[in-house]
Design a protein around this motif. Structure first.
Motif, PDB file in Angstrom:
ATOM      1  N   VAL A  46       0.837  -1.202   0.000  1.00 49.83           N
ATOM      2  CA  VAL A  46       0.000   0.000   0.000  1.00 49.83           C
ATOM      3  C   VAL A  46       0.876   1.258   0.000  1.00 49.83           C
ATOM      4  O   VAL A  46       1.792   1.386   0.800  1.00 49.83           O
ATOM      5  CB  VAL A  46      -0.933   0.008   1.230  1.00 49.83           C
ATOM      6  CG1 VAL A  46      -1.752   1.292   1.272  1.00 49.83           C
ATOM      7  CG2 VAL A  46      -1.849  -1.208   1.186  1.00 49.83           C
ATOM      8  N   GLN A  47       0.565   2.170  -0.911  1.00 54.43           N
ATOM      9  CA  GLN A  47       1.344   3.386  -1.064  1.00 54.43           C
ATOM     10  C   GLN A  47       0.753   4.522  -0.230  1.00 54.43           C
ATOM     11  O   GLN A  47      -0.469   4.677  -0.124  1.00 54.43           O
ATOM     12  CB  GLN A  47       1.376   3.809  -2.535  1.00 54.43           C
ATOM     13  CG  GLN A  47       1.986   2.776  -3.460  1.00 54.43           C
ATOM     14  CD  GLN A  47       3.437   2.470  -3.138  1.00 54.43           C
ATOM     15  OE1 GLN A  47       4.272   3.380  -3.097  1.00 54.43           O
ATOM     16  NE2 GLN A  47       3.748   1.212  -2.879  1.00 54.43           N
ATOM     17  N   SER A  50      -2.707   6.993  -0.680  1.00 51.60           N
ATOM     18  CA  SER A  50      -3.689   6.276  -1.506  1.00 51.60           C
ATOM     19  C   SER A  50      -5.096   6.362  -0.918  1.00 51.60           C
ATOM     20  O   SER A  50      -5.296   6.739   0.232  1.00 51.60           O
ATOM     21  CB  SER A  50      -3.295   4.799  -1.630  1.00 51.60           C
ATOM     22  OG  SER A  50      -2.040   4.653  -2.243  1.00 51.60           O
ATOM     23  N   ARG A  51      -6.071   5.973  -1.767  1.00 54.27           N
ATOM     24  CA  ARG A  51      -7.455   5.818  -1.324  1.00 54.27           C
ATOM     25  C   ARG A  51      -7.766   4.329  -1.228  1.00 54.27           C
ATOM     26  O   ARG A  51      -7.496   3.575  -2.161  1.00 54.27           O
ATOM     27  CB  ARG A  51      -8.427   6.445  -2.323  1.00 54.27           C
ATOM     28  CG  ARG A  51      -8.457   7.950  -2.359  1.00 54.27           C
ATOM     29  CD  ARG A  51      -9.369   8.388  -3.488  1.00 54.27           C
ATOM     30  NE  ARG A  51      -9.529   9.840  -3.547  1.00 54.27           N
ATOM     31  CZ  ARG A  51      -9.975  10.500  -4.599  1.00 54.27           C
ATOM     32  NH1 ARG A  51     -10.310   9.826  -5.696  1.00 54.27           N
ATOM     33  NH2 ARG A  51     -10.097  11.815  -4.582  1.00 54.27           N
ATOM     34  N   ALA A  52      -8.351   3.921  -0.102  1.00 52.81           N
ATOM     35  CA  ALA A  52      -8.681   2.508   0.093  1.00 52.81           C
ATOM     36  C   ALA A  52     -10.104   2.363   0.600  1.00 52.81           C
ATOM     37  O   ALA A  52     -10.598   3.199   1.363  1.00 52.81           O
ATOM     38  CB  ALA A  52      -7.706   1.868   1.079  1.00 52.81           C
ATOM     39  N   VAL A  70      -1.834   4.157   4.488  1.00 56.18           N
ATOM     40  CA  VAL A  70      -1.973   5.262   3.525  1.00 56.18           C
ATOM     41  C   VAL A  70      -1.513   6.590   4.133  1.00 56.18           C
ATOM     42  O   VAL A  70      -1.218   7.533   3.392  1.00 56.18           O
ATOM     43  CB  VAL A  70      -3.426   5.397   3.012  1.00 56.18           C
ATOM     44  CG1 VAL A  70      -3.898   4.096   2.370  1.00 56.18           C
ATOM     45  CG2 VAL A  70      -4.383   5.831   4.116  1.00 56.18           C
ATOM     46  N   GLY A  74      -3.729  10.119   2.984  1.00 57.57           N
ATOM     47  CA  GLY A  74      -4.569   9.137   2.312  1.00 57.57           C
ATOM     48  C   GLY A  74      -6.005   9.195   2.802  1.00 57.57           C
ATOM     49  O   GLY A  74      -6.363  10.007   3.667  1.00 57.57           O
ATOM     50  N   ASP A 121      -7.697   3.140  -4.937  1.00 60.14           N
ATOM     51  CA  ASP A 121      -6.469   2.437  -5.319  1.00 60.14           C
ATOM     52  C   ASP A 121      -6.491   0.988  -4.843  1.00 60.14           C
ATOM     53  O   ASP A 121      -5.879   0.115  -5.462  1.00 60.14           O
ATOM     54  CB  ASP A 121      -5.248   3.141  -4.729  1.00 60.14           C
ATOM     55  CG  ASP A 121      -5.107   4.571  -5.216  1.00 60.14           C
ATOM     56  OD1 ASP A 121      -4.752   4.749  -6.395  1.00 60.14           O
ATOM     57  OD2 ASP A 121      -5.362   5.508  -4.426  1.00 60.14           O
ATOM     58  N   TYR A 122      -7.178   0.762  -3.730  1.00 64.38           N
ATOM     59  CA  TYR A 122      -7.277  -0.578  -3.141  1.00 64.38           C
ATOM     60  C   TYR A 122      -8.700  -0.795  -2.637  1.00 64.38           C
ATOM     61  O   TYR A 122      -9.289   0.099  -2.034  1.00 64.38           O
ATOM     62  CB  TYR A 122      -6.316  -0.746  -1.948  1.00 64.38           C
ATOM     63  CG  TYR A 122      -4.886  -0.376  -2.249  1.00 64.38           C
ATOM     64  CD1 TYR A 122      -3.986  -1.317  -2.746  1.00 64.38           C
ATOM     65  CD2 TYR A 122      -4.429   0.925  -2.031  1.00 64.38           C
ATOM     66  CE1 TYR A 122      -2.668  -0.970  -3.027  1.00 64.38           C
ATOM     67  CE2 TYR A 122      -3.119   1.280  -2.306  1.00 64.38           C
ATOM     68  CZ  TYR A 122      -2.239   0.331  -2.798  1.00 64.38           C
ATOM     69  OH  TYR A 122      -0.937   0.678  -3.076  1.00 64.38           O
ATOM     70  N   GLY A 150      -5.352  -0.588 -10.024  1.00 65.18           N
ATOM     71  CA  GLY A 150      -5.601  -0.769  -8.597  1.00 65.18           C
ATOM     72  C   GLY A 150      -5.825  -2.229  -8.241  1.00 65.18           C
ATOM     73  O   GLY A 150      -6.014  -3.079  -9.117  1.00 65.18           O
TER      74      GLY A 150
END
Length: 240
Positions: A46-47, A50-52, A70, A74, A121-122, A150
Protein backbone atom coordinates in the motif's frame (compact mmCIF):
# COMPACT_ATOMS: atom_id res chain seq x y z
CA UNK A 1 -31.86 -20.59 1.02
CA UNK A 2 -32.93 -17.62 -1.11
CA UNK A 3 -30.71 -14.59 -1.59
CA UNK A 4 -33.04 -12.43 0.45
CA UNK A 5 -33.22 -14.90 3.33
CA UNK A 6 -29.43 -15.24 3.38
CA UNK A 7 -29.08 -11.46 3.58
CA UNK A 8 -31.57 -11.30 6.43
CA UNK A 9 -29.88 -14.19 8.26
CA UNK A 10 -26.41 -12.69 7.98
CA UNK A 11 -27.68 -9.31 9.15
CA UNK A 12 -29.32 -10.94 12.16
CA UNK A 13 -26.12 -12.82 13.02
CA UNK A 14 -23.83 -9.80 12.98
CA UNK A 15 -26.30 -7.51 14.70
CA UNK A 16 -26.23 -9.98 17.60
CA UNK A 17 -22.55 -10.98 17.89
CA UNK A 18 -20.99 -7.52 17.39
CA UNK A 19 -19.97 -7.03 21.03
CA UNK A 20 -17.88 -10.22 21.11
CA UNK A 21 -16.82 -10.30 17.47
CA UNK A 22 -13.13 -9.36 17.88
CA UNK A 23 -12.69 -11.54 20.96
CA UNK A 24 -14.28 -14.52 19.25
CA UNK A 25 -12.20 -14.05 16.10
CA UNK A 26 -9.05 -14.40 18.17
CA UNK A 27 -10.35 -17.54 19.89
CA UNK A 28 -11.66 -19.20 16.74
CA UNK A 29 -8.53 -18.57 14.66
CA UNK A 30 -6.09 -19.04 17.55
CA UNK A 31 -4.89 -15.47 16.86
CA UNK A 32 -3.85 -16.48 13.34
CA UNK A 33 -6.13 -13.99 11.56
CA UNK A 34 -3.86 -11.10 12.57
CA UNK A 35 -0.78 -12.80 11.12
CA UNK A 36 -2.68 -13.59 7.92
CA UNK A 37 -3.73 -9.96 7.50
CA UNK A 38 -0.22 -8.67 8.22
CA UNK A 39 1.13 -10.89 5.44
CA UNK A 40 -1.61 -9.69 3.08
CA UNK A 41 -0.71 -6.05 3.80
CA UNK A 42 2.92 -6.76 2.89
CA UNK A 43 1.80 -8.30 -0.39
CA UNK A 44 -0.46 -5.33 -1.19
CA UNK A 45 2.41 -2.81 -0.88
CA UNK A 46 0.00 0.00 0.00
CA UNK A 47 1.34 3.39 -1.06
CA UNK A 48 1.20 6.48 1.14
CA UNK A 49 -1.49 8.95 0.09
CA UNK A 50 -3.69 6.28 -1.51
CA UNK A 51 -7.46 5.82 -1.32
CA UNK A 52 -8.68 2.51 0.09
CA UNK A 53 -12.10 0.96 0.61
CA UNK A 54 -12.66 -1.88 3.08
CA UNK A 55 -16.06 -3.49 2.52
CA UNK A 56 -17.77 -5.73 5.07
CA UNK A 57 -15.38 -3.92 7.40
CA UNK A 58 -17.03 -5.12 10.61
CA UNK A 59 -15.35 -3.58 13.63
CA UNK A 60 -12.60 -2.03 11.51
CA UNK A 61 -9.50 -4.18 11.98
CA UNK A 62 -8.41 -4.08 8.34
CA UNK A 63 -9.74 -0.53 7.91
CA UNK A 64 -7.41 0.73 10.63
CA UNK A 65 -4.45 -1.19 9.18
CA UNK A 66 -5.12 0.50 5.83
CA UNK A 67 -5.40 3.86 7.61
CA UNK A 68 -1.89 3.52 8.99
CA UNK A 69 -0.54 2.39 5.61
CA UNK A 70 -1.97 5.26 3.53
CA UNK A 71 -0.96 7.89 6.09
CA UNK A 72 -2.51 11.24 6.93
CA UNK A 73 -2.65 12.27 3.26
CA UNK A 74 -4.57 9.14 2.31
CA UNK A 75 -8.25 8.29 2.59
CA UNK A 76 -9.89 5.11 3.89
CA UNK A 77 -13.57 4.20 3.95
CA UNK A 78 -14.95 1.26 5.90
CA UNK A 79 -18.36 0.02 4.72
CA UNK A 80 -20.65 -2.49 6.44
CA UNK A 81 -24.37 -3.25 6.49
CA UNK A 82 -24.48 -3.90 10.25
CA UNK A 83 -24.98 -0.70 12.21
CA UNK A 84 -24.01 -2.52 15.42
CA UNK A 85 -20.67 -3.61 13.96
CA UNK A 86 -20.06 -0.05 12.75
CA UNK A 87 -20.84 1.29 16.22
CA UNK A 88 -17.92 -0.74 17.59
CA UNK A 89 -15.66 0.48 14.77
CA UNK A 90 -16.53 4.10 15.52
CA UNK A 91 -15.86 3.59 19.22
CA UNK A 92 -12.42 2.22 18.34
CA UNK A 93 -11.82 5.17 16.01
CA UNK A 94 -12.55 7.59 18.87
CA UNK A 95 -9.85 6.04 21.09
CA UNK A 96 -7.57 8.97 22.02
CA UNK A 97 -4.52 6.68 21.93
CA UNK A 98 -4.84 6.40 18.14
CA UNK A 99 -5.25 8.85 15.29
CA UNK A 100 -7.56 7.63 12.54
CA UNK A 101 -8.62 11.01 11.16
CA UNK A 102 -8.35 9.71 7.59
CA UNK A 103 -11.05 7.06 8.15
CA UNK A 104 -14.78 7.30 7.51
CA UNK A 105 -17.24 4.53 8.37
CA UNK A 106 -20.46 4.29 6.38
CA UNK A 107 -23.47 2.01 6.28
CA UNK A 108 -23.93 0.34 2.90
CA UNK A 109 -24.42 -2.75 0.75
CA UNK A 110 -21.37 -4.58 -0.64
CA UNK A 111 -23.35 -5.56 -3.75
CA UNK A 112 -24.31 -1.96 -4.56
CA UNK A 113 -21.42 0.28 -3.54
CA UNK A 114 -22.28 4.00 -3.25
CA UNK A 115 -19.13 5.21 -5.02
CA UNK A 116 -18.20 6.39 -8.49
CA UNK A 117 -16.21 4.26 -10.92
CA UNK A 118 -12.40 4.16 -10.74
CA UNK A 119 -12.16 5.93 -7.38
CA UNK A 120 -10.03 3.73 -5.08
CA UNK A 121 -6.47 2.44 -5.32
CA UNK A 122 -7.28 -0.58 -3.14
CA UNK A 123 -10.52 -2.37 -2.33
CA UNK A 124 -10.45 -5.07 0.34
CA UNK A 125 -12.85 -7.53 1.91
CA UNK A 126 -11.83 -9.61 4.93
CA UNK A 127 -13.91 -12.62 6.02
CA UNK A 128 -16.98 -11.03 4.52
CA UNK A 129 -17.34 -12.34 0.97
CA UNK A 130 -18.75 -15.67 2.17
CA UNK A 131 -21.59 -13.79 3.86
CA UNK A 132 -22.90 -11.86 0.86
CA UNK A 133 -25.76 -13.32 -1.20
CA UNK A 134 -23.92 -12.96 -4.53
CA UNK A 135 -20.13 -13.39 -4.57
CA UNK A 136 -19.70 -12.41 -8.22
CA UNK A 137 -21.83 -9.26 -7.97
CA UNK A 138 -19.77 -8.12 -4.99
CA UNK A 139 -16.51 -8.71 -6.86
CA UNK A 140 -17.89 -6.85 -9.90
CA UNK A 141 -18.68 -3.88 -7.66
CA UNK A 142 -15.17 -3.99 -6.18
CA UNK A 143 -13.77 -4.08 -9.72
CA UNK A 144 -15.97 -1.14 -10.76
CA UNK A 145 -14.87 1.25 -8.01
CA UNK A 146 -11.15 0.46 -8.12
CA UNK A 147 -8.89 2.46 -10.46
CA UNK A 148 -7.18 0.87 -13.48
CA UNK A 149 -4.02 -0.67 -12.06
CA UNK A 150 -5.60 -0.77 -8.60
CA UNK A 151 -5.89 -3.90 -6.48
CA UNK A 152 -8.86 -5.92 -5.26
CA UNK A 153 -8.03 -8.16 -2.30
CA UNK A 154 -10.03 -10.83 -0.48
CA UNK A 155 -8.89 -12.60 2.70
CA UNK A 156 -11.31 -15.37 3.50
CA UNK A 157 -11.79 -18.84 4.93
CA UNK A 158 -11.07 -21.55 2.39
CA UNK A 159 -11.17 -25.29 1.90
CA UNK A 160 -8.17 -27.27 3.24
CA UNK A 161 -6.69 -29.60 0.63
CA UNK A 162 -5.33 -32.39 2.84
CA UNK A 163 -7.94 -35.09 3.51
CA UNK A 164 -7.15 -35.58 7.21
CA UNK A 165 -6.73 -31.88 7.92
CA UNK A 166 -9.95 -31.12 6.05
CA UNK A 167 -11.88 -33.57 8.26
CA UNK A 168 -10.39 -32.02 11.41
CA UNK A 169 -11.18 -28.54 10.11
CA UNK A 170 -14.83 -29.35 9.42
CA UNK A 171 -15.18 -31.09 12.78
CA UNK A 172 -13.79 -28.00 14.49
CA UNK A 173 -16.02 -25.61 12.56
CA UNK A 174 -19.15 -27.74 13.03
CA UNK A 175 -18.74 -28.78 16.66
CA UNK A 176 -16.07 -26.85 18.54
CA UNK A 177 -16.58 -23.33 17.17
CA UNK A 178 -20.31 -23.15 17.97
CA UNK A 179 -19.49 -24.46 21.45
CA UNK A 180 -16.97 -21.64 21.89
CA UNK A 181 -19.67 -19.26 20.71
CA UNK A 182 -22.07 -20.59 23.33
CA UNK A 183 -19.52 -20.43 26.14
CA UNK A 184 -17.79 -17.13 25.39
CA UNK A 185 -20.41 -15.14 23.47
CA UNK A 186 -23.74 -16.76 24.47
CA UNK A 187 -24.40 -17.20 20.73
CA UNK A 188 -24.63 -20.84 19.66
CA UNK A 189 -26.87 -20.64 16.58
CA UNK A 190 -24.97 -17.65 15.15
CA UNK A 191 -21.72 -19.63 15.14
CA UNK A 192 -23.47 -22.64 13.61
CA UNK A 193 -24.35 -20.27 10.75
CA UNK A 194 -20.72 -19.18 10.38
CA UNK A 195 -19.79 -22.83 9.93
CA UNK A 196 -22.40 -23.19 7.20
CA UNK A 197 -21.19 -20.10 5.33
CA UNK A 198 -17.57 -21.28 5.44
CA UNK A 199 -18.43 -24.85 4.38
CA UNK A 200 -20.23 -23.71 1.23
CA UNK A 201 -17.67 -21.10 0.16
CA UNK A 202 -15.76 -21.72 -3.10
CA UNK A 203 -12.28 -23.23 -3.00
CA UNK A 204 -9.20 -21.29 -4.07
CA UNK A 205 -9.29 -22.10 -7.80
CA UNK A 206 -13.05 -21.49 -7.99
CA UNK A 207 -12.66 -18.12 -6.28
CA UNK A 208 -9.81 -17.23 -8.63
CA UNK A 209 -12.19 -17.91 -11.54
CA UNK A 210 -14.79 -15.62 -9.97
CA UNK A 211 -12.18 -12.85 -9.71
CA UNK A 212 -11.49 -13.28 -13.44
CA UNK A 213 -15.20 -13.39 -14.26
CA UNK A 214 -15.52 -10.04 -12.47
CA UNK A 215 -12.95 -8.58 -14.88
CA UNK A 216 -9.83 -8.75 -12.70
CA UNK A 217 -6.44 -9.73 -14.12
CA UNK A 218 -3.14 -11.03 -12.75
CA UNK A 219 -5.13 -12.93 -10.13
CA UNK A 220 -3.03 -14.81 -7.60
CA UNK A 221 -3.71 -16.48 -4.29
CA UNK A 222 -1.89 -17.82 -1.25
CA UNK A 223 -3.09 -20.33 1.33
CA UNK A 224 -2.62 -19.98 5.08
CA UNK A 225 -2.43 -22.58 7.85
CA UNK A 226 -3.06 -25.69 5.80
CA UNK A 227 -5.62 -23.99 3.59
CA UNK A 228 -8.10 -22.90 6.27
CA UNK A 229 -7.78 -19.38 4.89
CA UNK A 230 -6.52 -17.81 1.68
CA UNK A 231 -5.85 -14.42 0.16
CA UNK A 232 -6.82 -13.65 -3.44
CA UNK A 233 -5.41 -10.56 -5.11
CA UNK A 234 -6.32 -9.22 -8.53
CA UNK A 235 -5.79 -6.02 -10.49
CA UNK A 236 -7.98 -3.89 -12.72
CA UNK A 237 -6.79 -3.85 -16.31
CA UNK A 238 -5.02 -0.69 -17.43
CA UNK A 239 -6.41 0.44 -20.77
CA UNK A 240 -3.75 0.62 -23.49
Amino acid sequence: MTKQSKEEKVHQVFEKIYNNYDFMNSIISFQKHKKWRNDVMKRMQVQSGSRALDICCGTGDWTFALSEAVGENGEVIGLDFSQNMLSVARERQADPDHSFNNVQFIHGNAMDLPFEDNYFDYVTIGFGLRNVPDYLQTLKEMHRVVKPGGKVVCLETSQPTGVVFRKLYYFYFKNIMPLFGKIFAKSYQEYVWLHESAKDFPGKEALKSLFEDAGLVKVQYKSYTGGVAAVHLGEKQVEK
